[in-house]
Design an enzyme around this catalytic site. Sequence first.
Site, PDB file in Angstrom:
ATOM      1  N   SER A  46       0.920  -1.221  -0.077  1.00 58.31           N
ATOM      2  CA  SER A  46      -0.152  -0.060   0.061  1.00 58.31           C
ATOM      3  C   SER A  46       0.793   1.103   0.219  1.00 58.31           C
ATOM      4  CB  SER A  46      -0.804   0.129   1.189  1.00 58.31           C
ATOM      5  OG  SER A  46      -2.066   0.876   1.154  1.00 58.31           O
ATOM      6  N   ASP A 175      -6.003  -3.625  -2.451  1.00 63.23           N
ATOM      7  CA  ASP A 175      -4.942  -3.323  -1.466  1.00 63.23           C
ATOM      8  C   ASP A 175      -4.312  -4.484  -0.888  1.00 63.23           C
ATOM      9  OD1 ASP A 175      -3.914  -2.203   0.989  1.00 63.23           O
ATOM     10  OD2 ASP A 175      -4.674  -0.442   0.170  1.00 63.23           O
TER      11      ASP A 175
END
Length: 280
Positions: A46, A175
């Site tokens: 991320s 993600d």
Amino acid sequence: MTKNLAREKTFALALGGGGARGLAHIAVLEALDDMGRKPVAIAGTSIGSLIGAAYAAGMSGKRIRRFVIRLAHNRADVFRRLIATRAGTFADLFSIGFGSATLVDAEKFCRQFMPDDVPDDFEELEIPLTIVATDLYRRQQAVFSSGALRPALAASIALPTVMRPVIVNDRILIDGGATNPLPFDHLGALADIVVAVDISGEPAERRDIPNPWECLLTTVLVMGNAITAEKIKHGAPDLIVRPKVGSFRALDFLQASAILRAAEPVKAEVRDKLSALLDR
């Protein structure tokens, strides 16, 4: 007479997810620059993948700081860039629905907010980089270390309901924090020492009712903490540093200066503890 020279120890660096708190990674990079030491490999999830990519591309911690601060202090420019990252137009409301029309396109986001120094391919980086995303339907990590860099970065930051999933090689990716929020386990074979930076934040003593967005993002961090804690039980990195940035919210990117000030004390911790490990 033959002299035996001790080989200099190497270290690798794992940068975790946590939204705007991830700007604290920059303080760690500045500490490494002060030491004159570079990791032999980086793994990121991320926000950690974005900052890791900039560092792996050859940017110093201070250059990354200047880039971030310049953006955060120009709100008009930030909002202009955000508008350019929409996954659809408002005309799409009638065909694909409100949510899909206003989601952020993660690939456009990377084009708008990543420094120009970051190349298009992994092979152009100065430091080997591993990026972790999540395969939504296979329910497992999707790990990238070669090929096109920008789609991998986009997939790693594609937080559901905020960003549209990214398609790479016919895989639907979101993600990386959903499966591996702190990817130190991808570095053990690459260096003598593994350093992990956990920016998920310490528990907060708050009593206010969060809005739906904040509740969702905080829930992701709660799950990420549980995943990381379980991983550590089965094999911890040699050094974990945790900048004190837990008071900041996941979307507090405009608070970049305050986040970096709060992270400043971690520099001394990195220099002292990593130096001790390297000299041992």
